[in-house]
Design an enzyme around this catalytic site. Sequence first.
Site, PDB file in Angstrom:
ATOM      1  N   TYR A   1      13.202 -23.586 -15.567  1.00  0.00           N
ATOM      2  CA  TYR A   1      13.576 -23.278 -16.957  1.00  0.00           C
ATOM      3  C   TYR A   1      12.368 -22.792 -17.778  1.00  0.00           C
ATOM      4  O   TYR A   1      11.821 -23.550 -18.589  1.00  0.00           O
ATOM      5  CB  TYR A   1      14.164 -24.516 -17.621  1.00  0.00           C
ATOM      6  CG  TYR A   1      15.393 -25.090 -16.950  1.00  0.00           C
ATOM      7  CD1 TYR A   1      16.551 -24.330 -16.767  1.00  0.00           C
ATOM      8  CD2 TYR A   1      15.415 -26.423 -16.513  1.00  0.00           C
ATOM      9  CE1 TYR A   1      17.683 -24.859 -16.162  1.00  0.00           C
ATOM     10  CE2 TYR A   1      16.546 -26.971 -15.916  1.00  0.00           C
ATOM     11  CZ  TYR A   1      17.670 -26.179 -15.740  1.00  0.00           C
ATOM     12  OH  TYR A   1      18.792 -26.710 -15.153  1.00  0.00           O
TER      13      TYR A   1
ATOM     14  N   TRP B   1      15.436 -23.118 -24.926  1.00  0.00           N
ATOM     15  CA  TRP B   1      16.885 -23.321 -25.046  1.00  0.00           C
ATOM     16  C   TRP B   1      17.191 -24.053 -26.345  1.00  0.00           C
ATOM     17  O   TRP B   1      16.402 -24.895 -26.786  1.00  0.00           O
ATOM     18  CB  TRP B   1      17.396 -24.180 -23.892  1.00  0.00           C
ATOM     19  CG  TRP B   1      17.918 -23.427 -22.697  1.00  0.00           C
ATOM     20  CD1 TRP B   1      19.224 -23.136 -22.422  1.00  0.00           C
ATOM     21  CD2 TRP B   1      17.162 -22.894 -21.592  1.00  0.00           C
ATOM     22  NE1 TRP B   1      19.314 -22.456 -21.218  1.00  0.00           N
ATOM     23  CE2 TRP B   1      18.069 -22.293 -20.699  1.00  0.00           C
ATOM     24  CE3 TRP B   1      15.804 -22.856 -21.272  1.00  0.00           C
ATOM     25  CZ2 TRP B   1      17.675 -21.678 -19.505  1.00  0.00           C
ATOM     26  CZ3 TRP B   1      15.400 -22.248 -20.094  1.00  0.00           C
ATOM     27  CH2 TRP B   1      16.332 -21.659 -19.235  1.00  0.00           C
ATOM     28  N   LEU B   2      18.367 -23.750 -26.901  1.00  0.00           N
ATOM     29  CA  LEU B   2      18.720 -24.297 -28.214  1.00  0.00           C
ATOM     30  C   LEU B   2      18.764 -25.837 -28.246  1.00  0.00           C
ATOM     31  O   LEU B   2      17.977 -26.475 -28.928  1.00  0.00           O
ATOM     32  CB  LEU B   2      20.081 -23.727 -28.642  1.00  0.00           C
ATOM     33  CG  LEU B   2      20.540 -23.780 -30.093  1.00  0.00           C
ATOM     34  CD1 LEU B   2      21.849 -23.037 -30.244  1.00  0.00           C
ATOM     35  CD2 LEU B   2      20.648 -25.107 -30.715  1.00  0.00           C
ATOM     36  N   TRP B   3      19.707 -26.422 -27.495  1.00  0.00           N
ATOM     37  CA  TRP B   3      19.837 -27.877 -27.688  1.00  0.00           C
ATOM     38  C   TRP B   3      18.676 -28.630 -27.052  1.00  0.00           C
ATOM     39  O   TRP B   3      18.312 -29.708 -27.521  1.00  0.00           O
ATOM     40  CB  TRP B   3      21.223 -28.392 -27.371  1.00  0.00           C
ATOM     41  CG  TRP B   3      21.690 -28.607 -25.959  1.00  0.00           C
ATOM     42  CD1 TRP B   3      21.284 -27.979 -24.855  1.00  0.00           C
ATOM     43  CD2 TRP B   3      22.707 -29.541 -25.546  1.00  0.00           C
ATOM     44  NE1 TRP B   3      21.986 -28.436 -23.769  1.00  0.00           N
ATOM     45  CE2 TRP B   3      22.873 -29.391 -24.164  1.00  0.00           C
ATOM     46  CE3 TRP B   3      23.519 -30.476 -26.200  1.00  0.00           C
ATOM     47  CZ2 TRP B   3      23.793 -30.138 -23.423  1.00  0.00           C
ATOM     48  CZ3 TRP B   3      24.436 -31.218 -25.482  1.00  0.00           C
ATOM     49  CH2 TRP B   3      24.572 -31.052 -24.114  1.00  0.00           C
ATOM     50  N   ASP B   4      18.038 -28.047 -26.041  1.00  0.00           N
ATOM     51  CA  ASP B   4      16.848 -28.699 -25.479  1.00  0.00           C
ATOM     52  C   ASP B   4      15.783 -28.846 -26.565  1.00  0.00           C
ATOM     53  O   ASP B   4      15.177 -29.908 -26.713  1.00  0.00           O
ATOM     54  CB  ASP B   4      16.241 -27.853 -24.340  1.00  0.00           C
ATOM     55  CG  ASP B   4      17.174 -27.722 -23.157  1.00  0.00           C
ATOM     56  OD1 ASP B   4      18.243 -27.114 -23.320  1.00  0.00           O
ATOM     57  OD2 ASP B   4      16.846 -28.215 -22.061  1.00  0.00           O
TER      58      ASP B   4
ATOM     59  N   GLN C   1      24.929 -22.554 -28.151  1.00  0.00           N
ATOM     60  CA  GLN C   1      24.934 -23.844 -27.444  1.00  0.00           C
ATOM     61  C   GLN C   1      25.267 -24.928 -28.468  1.00  0.00           C
ATOM     62  O   GLN C   1      25.300 -24.632 -29.665  1.00  0.00           O
ATOM     63  CB  GLN C   1      23.543 -24.088 -26.829  1.00  0.00           C
ATOM     64  CG  GLN C   1      23.571 -24.352 -25.347  1.00  0.00           C
ATOM     65  CD  GLN C   1      22.242 -24.784 -24.769  1.00  0.00           C
ATOM     66  OE1 GLN C   1      21.234 -24.889 -25.461  1.00  0.00           O
ATOM     67  NE2 GLN C   1      22.225 -25.038 -23.468  1.00  0.00           N
TER      68      GLN C   1
ATOM     69  N   GLY D   1      26.821 -26.529 -23.017  1.00  0.00           N
ATOM     70  CA  GLY D   1      25.638 -27.294 -22.617  1.00  0.00           C
ATOM     71  C   GLY D   1      25.914 -28.108 -21.355  1.00  0.00           C
ATOM     72  O   GLY D   1      25.001 -28.556 -20.687  1.00  0.00           O
TER      73      GLY D   1
ATOM     74  N   ASP E   1      27.249 -27.143 -18.517  1.00  0.00           N
ATOM     75  CA  ASP E   1      27.603 -25.892 -17.831  1.00  0.00           C
ATOM     76  C   ASP E   1      28.766 -25.903 -16.837  1.00  0.00           C
ATOM     77  O   ASP E   1      29.653 -25.086 -16.915  1.00  0.00           O
ATOM     78  CB  ASP E   1      26.389 -25.378 -17.071  1.00  0.00           C
ATOM     79  CG  ASP E   1      25.231 -25.064 -17.980  1.00  0.00           C
ATOM     80  OD1 ASP E   1      25.207 -25.594 -19.100  1.00  0.00           O
ATOM     81  OD2 ASP E   1      24.359 -24.304 -17.576  1.00  0.00           O
TER      82      ASP E   1
ATOM     83  N   TYR F   1      25.207 -31.246 -10.428  1.00  0.00           N
ATOM     84  CA  TYR F   1      25.086 -30.720 -11.789  1.00  0.00           C
ATOM     85  C   TYR F   1      26.357 -30.837 -12.665  1.00  0.00           C
ATOM     86  O   TYR F   1      27.359 -30.150 -12.392  1.00  0.00           O
ATOM     87  CB  TYR F   1      24.782 -29.250 -11.505  1.00  0.00           C
ATOM     88  CG  TYR F   1      24.242 -28.387 -12.573  1.00  0.00           C
ATOM     89  CD1 TYR F   1      23.107 -28.720 -13.265  1.00  0.00           C
ATOM     90  CD2 TYR F   1      24.881 -27.178 -12.832  1.00  0.00           C
ATOM     91  CE1 TYR F   1      22.610 -27.855 -14.207  1.00  0.00           C
ATOM     92  CE2 TYR F   1      24.381 -26.312 -13.771  1.00  0.00           C
ATOM     93  CZ  TYR F   1      23.250 -26.656 -14.451  1.00  0.00           C
ATOM     94  OH  TYR F   1      22.766 -25.799 -15.377  1.00  0.00           O
TER      95      TYR F   1
ATOM     96  N   GLU G   1      15.889 -34.408 -14.508  1.00  0.00           N
ATOM     97  CA  GLU G   1      16.945 -33.776 -15.312  1.00  0.00           C
ATOM     98  C   GLU G   1      18.215 -34.633 -15.309  1.00  0.00           C
ATOM     99  O   GLU G   1      18.871 -34.784 -16.323  1.00  0.00           O
ATOM    100  CB  GLU G   1      17.217 -32.377 -14.744  1.00  0.00           C
ATOM    101  CG  GLU G   1      18.067 -31.489 -15.615  1.00  0.00           C
ATOM    102  CD  GLU G   1      18.292 -30.114 -14.973  1.00  0.00           C
ATOM    103  OE1 GLU G   1      17.785 -29.863 -13.859  1.00  0.00           O
ATOM    104  OE2 GLU G   1      18.984 -29.288 -15.596  1.00  0.00           O
TER     105      GLU G   1
HETATM  106  C1  9WN Z   1      21.942 -22.291 -18.525  1.00  0.00           C
HETATM  107  C2  9WN Z   1      18.062 -25.905 -20.013  1.00  0.00           C
HETATM  108  C3  9WN Z   1      19.559 -25.767 -19.797  1.00  0.00           C
HETATM  109  C4  9WN Z   1      20.360 -26.807 -20.593  1.00  0.00           C
HETATM  110  C5  9WN Z   1      21.819 -26.850 -20.181  1.00  0.00           C
HETATM  111  C6  9WN Z   1      21.870 -27.045 -18.662  1.00  0.00           C
HETATM  112  C7  9WN Z   1      21.125 -25.902 -17.978  1.00  0.00           C
HETATM  113  C8  9WN Z   1      21.136 -23.417 -17.905  1.00  0.00           C
HETATM  114  C9  9WN Z   1      21.098 -23.207 -16.395  1.00  0.00           C
HETATM  115  O1  9WN Z   1      19.783 -25.919 -18.395  1.00  0.00           O
HETATM  116  O2  9WN Z   1      21.738 -24.661 -18.278  1.00  0.00           O
HETATM  117  O3  9WN Z   1      21.937 -22.376 -19.914  1.00  0.00           O
HETATM  118  O4  9WN Z   1      20.277 -22.420 -15.955  1.00  0.00           O
HETATM  119  O5  9WN Z   1      21.897 -23.787 -15.691  1.00  0.00           O
HETATM  120  O6  9WN Z   1      23.172 -27.162 -18.221  1.00  0.00           O
HETATM  121  O7  9WN Z   1      22.475 -27.896 -20.837  1.00  0.00           O
HETATM  122  O8  9WN Z   1      20.292 -26.506 -21.948  1.00  0.00           O
HETATM  123  O9  9WN Z   1      17.663 -27.213 -19.769  1.00  0.00           O
END
Ligand code: 9WN
Length: 451
Positions: free
Chosen positions: A43, A47-50, A120, A179, A181, A379, A423
Amino acid sequence: MSDKYQDKDKKTKDQPTDLLEKAKEVLNNNYQNGHTIPAEGLYPHQWLWDSCFVAIGLAHYDVERAKMEILNLLKGQWSNGMVPHMIFADGFRHRQDRELWRSYSSPYAPDGVATSGITQPPLLAEAVVRIGKKLPKDERQAWYRKVYPHLVKYHKWLYRDRDPKNEGLVLLIHPWETGLDSTPPWMSELRQNHTATWVWVVKKLKLDKVINKIRRDTRFVPPGQRLSTLDALLVFNLLRRLRHKSYSNTKIMKSKLPKIEDAGFNAIFIRANTHLEHIAKTIGRELPQSLQNDIKHTEKAYEELWSDAANQYFNFNINTGNPIQIPAIGTLLALYSGKISKEHAEKLVEQIKNPEKYGTKFPIPSVPRNSEWFQDHRYWQGPTWINTNWLIADGLARYGYKDEAAHIRETSLRLVEKAGFYEYFSPLDSSPAGAHNFSWTAALTIDFLNQ
Ligand code: 9WN
């Protein structure tokens, strides 16, 4: 003593021993140009909610960095008000990710900032208020004044574009917006009604094994902990269709793309509205009348997602006109909204305590234990996540379920202490999965430790 051993000694001495210090170290290591990435490798963007969860943790010890995290997120806000779910990192290395979305094809996307074209869960107002609580009165007022116009614009966009028929609930168009997914209600809808012909061909010819070899995510995490390749293709295909429409809401609403009133997202939105009302009041402003009406409407409309037969909230499929009756953790987020009836809250708590459902040894699983979807490491289809635990514990405490909230807090901390800042975790035996040194796990550990 040889140098080799001196180095080893030094390392041991400098290594933080205490959970709080270790959590801060994760957030420090994941810091990049004004924001915090969720985890190295898998990652690399914002990311928004993160970032909202990260800001909630940071607020306890570095309020300026917490503010910066949120302000950085707002740099990605579109001129129509949408806050995108991702802001992409610069640099040649990430060109492919940016090109996957091509946000520049929308006239609303900001200049010079590459983002995704969906949103998100709207946790911004929660993070803003948590930061505000750590500031002296005058600084709090200044902080709220600064972000208030952005929040109003975002909430107005959610109503305008995502509740076009004024039904009270906002609809989502892609599972990444939840969020959660790969949560079963969404995956079942995608499998049933959105399998593109080319995905069907891949399935028939068993080409998924070949495609699996070029998947980016499974380079970092074992395939059994992520979506199956066929499911990943369904999700990717939706992105492709949205991109093809240049994220135009008029086109999307007219299309056959999924349109789902998601129980989890709307619960978070209801809470965000409550926070927004509080922010407005604190700075002596009045929310636009239309927004005030919409907010009241949402609280009432939310109860329409309730099923008396199943004693839970279900997502509602706008395209088919039917609820999606598949249990998943989104239903428990209703507790976080703070606006559901005490009776319904009690019914949800019963399920949280039931070992056949959500009452596992290391709660709260992302789908109930007795669901046919349940896999303890897959997941969003079984594992326990610290962010949903945090949201549900927060809601439980506000409904007066103090012991239940404390139990979730304690088991969450035990998970992290035992397994590390992963995670997600098996709700059965606490074994870790997904990305390691994951930011929101660290940030919410900090918040739990400060409660
Ligand atoms: C796609 C970053 C994000 C979280 C999501 C989680 C996952 C992304 C992915 O990772 O999603 O947005 O690549 O699968 O499901 O909640 O914000 O941590």
